[in-house]
Write a protein that holds these residues in place. Sequence first.
Motif, PDB file in Angstrom:
ATOM      1  N   LYS A  25      -7.285  48.863 -54.736  1.00  0.00           N
ATOM      2  CA  LYS A  25      -6.108  48.295 -54.076  1.00  0.00           C
ATOM      3  C   LYS A  25      -6.496  47.673 -52.733  1.00  0.00           C
ATOM      4  O   LYS A  25      -6.050  46.562 -52.396  1.00  0.00           O
ATOM      5  N   LYS A  26      -7.321  48.368 -51.970  1.00  0.00           N
ATOM      6  CA  LYS A  26      -7.744  47.859 -50.663  1.00  0.00           C
ATOM      7  C   LYS A  26      -8.503  46.538 -50.806  1.00  0.00           C
ATOM      8  O   LYS A  26      -8.353  45.629 -49.982  1.00  0.00           O
ATOM      9  N   LYS A  27      -9.316  46.449 -51.851  1.00  0.00           N
ATOM     10  CA  LYS A  27     -10.095  45.227 -52.086  1.00  0.00           C
ATOM     11  C   LYS A  27      -9.163  44.038 -52.312  1.00  0.00           C
ATOM     12  O   LYS A  27      -9.357  42.966 -51.705  1.00  0.00           O
ATOM     13  N   TYR A  28      -8.136  44.227 -53.168  1.00  0.00           N
ATOM     14  CA  TYR A  28      -7.207  43.135 -53.441  1.00  0.00           C
ATOM     15  C   TYR A  28      -6.347  42.818 -52.213  1.00  0.00           C
ATOM     16  O   TYR A  28      -6.040  41.651 -51.936  1.00  0.00           O
ATOM     17  N   ALA A  29      -5.962  43.864 -51.458  1.00  0.00           N
ATOM     18  CA  ALA A  29      -5.147  43.644 -50.261  1.00  0.00           C
ATOM     19  C   ALA A  29      -5.935  42.859 -49.216  1.00  0.00           C
ATOM     20  O   ALA A  29      -5.389  41.992 -48.525  1.00  0.00           O
ATOM     21  N   LYS A  31      -8.353  40.771 -49.851  1.00  0.00           N
ATOM     22  CA  LYS A  31      -8.586  39.408 -50.351  1.00  0.00           C
ATOM     23  C   LYS A  31      -7.321  38.564 -50.356  1.00  0.00           C
ATOM     24  O   LYS A  31      -7.346  37.371 -50.017  1.00  0.00           O
ATOM     25  N   PHE A  32      -6.185  39.183 -50.756  1.00  0.00           N
ATOM     26  CA  PHE A  32      -4.950  38.413 -50.953  1.00  0.00           C
ATOM     27  C   PHE A  32      -3.815  38.772 -50.004  1.00  0.00           C
ATOM     28  O   PHE A  32      -2.750  38.156 -50.051  1.00  0.00           O
ATOM     29  N   GLY A  33      -4.024  39.786 -49.183  1.00  0.00           N
ATOM     30  CA  GLY A  33      -2.980  40.204 -48.259  1.00  0.00           C
ATOM     31  C   GLY A  33      -2.095  41.288 -48.869  1.00  0.00           C
ATOM     32  O   GLY A  33      -2.053  41.481 -50.084  1.00  0.00           O
ATOM     33  N   ASP A  34      -1.381  41.994 -48.009  1.00  0.00           N
ATOM     34  CA  ASP A  34      -0.420  43.014 -48.431  1.00  0.00           C
ATOM     35  C   ASP A  34       0.951  42.574 -47.932  1.00  0.00           C
ATOM     36  O   ASP A  34       1.236  42.613 -46.731  1.00  0.00           O
ATOM     37  N   ASP A  35       1.799  42.122 -48.849  1.00  0.00           N
ATOM     38  CA  ASP A  35       3.110  41.592 -48.459  1.00  0.00           C
ATOM     39  C   ASP A  35       4.235  42.596 -48.681  1.00  0.00           C
ATOM     40  O   ASP A  35       5.377  42.219 -48.944  1.00  0.00           O
ATOM     41  N   SER A  36       3.899  43.881 -48.567  1.00  0.00           N
ATOM     42  CA  SER A  36       4.920  44.904 -48.814  1.00  0.00           C
ATOM     43  C   SER A  36       6.088  44.818 -47.838  1.00  0.00           C
ATOM     44  O   SER A  36       7.183  45.309 -48.123  1.00  0.00           O
ATOM     45  N   GLY A  37       5.872  44.175 -46.698  1.00  0.00           N
ATOM     46  CA  GLY A  37       6.958  44.006 -45.738  1.00  0.00           C
ATOM     47  C   GLY A  37       7.729  42.709 -45.913  1.00  0.00           C
ATOM     48  O   GLY A  37       8.681  42.443 -45.174  1.00  0.00           O
ATOM     49  N   SER A 123       3.943  33.874 -61.805  1.00  0.00           N
ATOM     50  CA  SER A 123       4.444  32.533 -61.479  1.00  0.00           C
ATOM     51  C   SER A 123       4.900  32.387 -60.029  1.00  0.00           C
ATOM     52  O   SER A 123       5.378  31.330 -59.640  1.00  0.00           O
ATOM     53  N   TYR A 124       4.746  33.445 -59.228  1.00  0.00           N
ATOM     54  CA  TYR A 124       5.240  33.426 -57.858  1.00  0.00           C
ATOM     55  C   TYR A 124       4.054  33.192 -56.910  1.00  0.00           C
ATOM     56  O   TYR A 124       3.491  34.130 -56.321  1.00  0.00           O
ATOM     57  N   GLY A 125       3.696  31.915 -56.766  1.00  0.00           N
ATOM     58  CA  GLY A 125       2.422  31.534 -56.185  1.00  0.00           C
ATOM     59  C   GLY A 125       2.097  32.065 -54.808  1.00  0.00           C
ATOM     60  O   GLY A 125       0.928  32.309 -54.495  1.00  0.00           O
ATOM     61  N   GLU A 126       3.090  32.284 -53.962  1.00  0.00           N
ATOM     62  CA  GLU A 126       2.804  32.718 -52.588  1.00  0.00           C
ATOM     63  C   GLU A 126       2.614  34.226 -52.485  1.00  0.00           C
ATOM     64  O   GLU A 126       2.152  34.738 -51.462  1.00  0.00           O
ATOM     65  N   THR A 127       2.977  34.986 -53.521  1.00  0.00           N
ATOM     66  CA  THR A 127       2.995  36.443 -53.427  1.00  0.00           C
ATOM     67  C   THR A 127       1.634  37.058 -53.733  1.00  0.00           C
ATOM     68  O   THR A 127       0.838  36.525 -54.507  1.00  0.00           O
ATOM     69  N   THR A 128       1.402  38.217 -53.141  1.00  0.00           N
ATOM     70  CA  THR A 128       0.192  38.978 -53.461  1.00  0.00           C
ATOM     71  C   THR A 128       0.193  39.358 -54.933  1.00  0.00           C
ATOM     72  O   THR A 128      -0.852  39.354 -55.588  1.00  0.00           O
ATOM     73  N   GLY A 134      -3.365  36.795 -61.153  1.00  0.00           N
ATOM     74  CA  GLY A 134      -4.146  35.607 -61.466  1.00  0.00           C
ATOM     75  C   GLY A 134      -5.635  35.889 -61.453  1.00  0.00           C
ATOM     76  O   GLY A 134      -6.378  35.409 -62.316  1.00  0.00           O
ATOM     77  N   ALA A 135      -6.094  36.684 -60.469  1.00  0.00           N
ATOM     78  CA  ALA A 135      -7.520  37.012 -60.379  1.00  0.00           C
ATOM     79  C   ALA A 135      -7.965  37.817 -61.593  1.00  0.00           C
ATOM     80  O   ALA A 135      -9.038  37.568 -62.170  1.00  0.00           O
ATOM     81  N   GLN A 136      -7.136  38.785 -62.019  1.00  0.00           N
ATOM     82  CA  GLN A 136      -7.495  39.606 -63.180  1.00  0.00           C
ATOM     83  C   GLN A 136      -7.398  38.799 -64.478  1.00  0.00           C
ATOM     84  O   GLN A 136      -8.187  38.991 -65.406  1.00  0.00           O
ATOM     85  N   ASN A 137      -6.437  37.906 -64.527  1.00  0.00           N
ATOM     86  CA  ASN A 137      -6.298  37.034 -65.695  1.00  0.00           C
ATOM     87  C   ASN A 137      -7.526  36.138 -65.840  1.00  0.00           C
ATOM     88  O   ASN A 137      -8.033  35.915 -66.943  1.00  0.00           O
ATOM     89  N   ASP A 138      -8.008  35.617 -64.716  1.00  0.00           N
ATOM     90  CA  ASP A 138      -9.198  34.766 -64.750  1.00  0.00           C
ATOM     91  C   ASP A 138     -10.409  35.537 -65.281  1.00  0.00           C
ATOM     92  O   ASP A 138     -11.208  34.990 -66.058  1.00  0.00           O
ATOM     93  N   LEU A 139     -10.534  36.788 -64.868  1.00  0.00           N
ATOM     94  CA  LEU A 139     -11.644  37.609 -65.348  1.00  0.00           C
ATOM     95  C   LEU A 139     -11.542  37.847 -66.848  1.00  0.00           C
ATOM     96  O   LEU A 139     -12.537  37.779 -67.576  1.00  0.00           O
ATOM     97  N   TYR A 140     -10.313  38.131 -67.320  1.00  0.00           N
ATOM     98  CA  TYR A 140     -10.117  38.385 -68.750  1.00  0.00           C
ATOM     99  C   TYR A 140     -10.397  37.128 -69.569  1.00  0.00           C
ATOM    100  O   TYR A 140     -11.023  37.179 -70.631  1.00  0.00           O
ATOM    101  N   SER A 141      -9.952  35.982 -69.081  1.00  0.00           N
ATOM    102  CA  SER A 141     -10.204  34.720 -69.788  1.00  0.00           C
ATOM    103  C   SER A 141     -11.688  34.419 -69.848  1.00  0.00           C
ATOM    104  O   SER A 141     -12.200  33.955 -70.880  1.00  0.00           O
ATOM    105  N   LEU A 142     -12.397  34.688 -68.750  1.00  0.00           N
ATOM    106  CA  LEU A 142     -13.842  34.480 -68.738  1.00  0.00           C
ATOM    107  C   LEU A 142     -14.515  35.376 -69.771  1.00  0.00           C
ATOM    108  O   LEU A 142     -15.388  34.932 -70.524  1.00  0.00           O
TER     109      LEU A 142
END
Length: 498
Positions: A25-29, A31-37, A123-128, A134-142
């Motif tokens: 979780k920390k790694k993704y936060a 890289k992509f930010g934590d928008d919990s607020g 589909s919510y492009g600005e959100t974490t 998207g990052a996990q989807n890219d890995l699965y597609s690869l």
Amino acid sequence: MEDRSKVIFGNEISSKDYKKAVKSKKKYAKKFGDDSGADYPVKIEKNKYIGDSLGVNNVLVGDLSRNAHYVKEDNLPALEWDTKNGIIVGNIRMGFGHYRISMAIASAAHYMGYVPYWMDLNSYGETTCTKVIGAQNDLYSLGSRLSKNPIFNKLVWEPVNYEGFRALSYNAADQKNAELMAPVYKNVPKDIPVVGTHVWPAQAALHAGMKYVVNAIPDNWPMALHFAEGAVHTIQCKNAYMGYRILNGMAKDKVCKPMPDDALAYTGHYIDHEIVYGIENDCKARINRKKHGKAMRFLLTIGGAGAQKEIFAAMIKYLIPQIKSGKAALFVNVGDYKNVWDELLEEIPEMKSLSTEHMDDWKGTEEFASSALDPEREITGIHGFWHKNIFEAVYCTNLLMRASDVLVTKPSELAFYPVPKLFIRRVGKHEMWGAIHSAEIGDGTLECRDIPHTLQMIDMFLETDLLDEMCESILMNQKTEIYDGAYKVVDIAMKLKG
């Protein structure tokens, strides 16, 4: 808030695995930010593509310009939530499978008088949330593309899909990552039931405090990947029930504490109302076409990465003499990957003169699929379908399926549909159980792991009574409500409200 990564159905996660989950979780936060607020606005608008046919409304979250499903040019009016009859279908775009299951749930809900809301967390492009998915989807597609390499497939891809995703430790990490996805539900009414057709929308809904959540599990190989504790988990096949119930093999040889009685329910296959409604007529039409020597219609559906294009190319080459003689016809849906169609034409020059293209013409596709249901309609040649929009790309197969005789597909989500099926090589070992289940209930072949066996099965359909036998099995299965799962999932979700 309860930490769903520490204990899963009463089974404690080791300190080592819990620390790994927190680190993920920390790694993704980082890289992509934590928008919990964040306090993302929510807008509801009619889905331009399947809004009329399936009654679907899009749930748009955040900046509309960065919402994948926002239709700017039409400026569709904002709608209000129907908190009495609304049901959220939570999904992600990962290949076509989860979208297809979502369409089945939406179709059943619409038929049953409810209002389906389409909530695509990818589909919510600005959100974490979307960035993580998207990052996990890219890995699965690869991984799917690399699985064409037999060494990578044997040593990496199949073990990960079969045993890696099976482990409780994997679910612990997923639950931690899903905490980053919860903010998209912040301004969604908490008492509207949610049906997640992938585990992440279900997990995120629970982390966000949604009160009534159903987790519609797509696979019948029991894996901890699919757990969203706090939801009602539904499964399509009884042969998966015990594996999920006792968490079989999810902590290696350790005996796990089982799921509670009310956490798991068998429903049957998740199928669109329109397809279930047409089962009897469609099977009779297939039998009649075979009886009267009309061209046998093969539907080839090529998904996401086009990882199995070489198999489809071999089938098309093999069938060209039969197509020229009027014994076979082809529907080829390349989804939203126009390059796959172009590559097939380049590789097989004979296709061009035999082909009719239905390219990004949804009205024309609907009219063709409808006319193909006419018992007097003769279909010849090869018909290619491509649609830029993801909804049309996926739903095209659903429309063509009813007028097809044989669906050619890998044994994934399409393994459960009530149409005779020829199964080609899987992408991920967990998918093999789809073919096993289908063969057991008589509506599909065994998995053909190579091209020679695939071509042999084509001959079986053309030259024997195999098609008739599968149609008879489908009709028998329908009497036992095997294909009624989507209705039952919706019913479970709405009854959670009491």
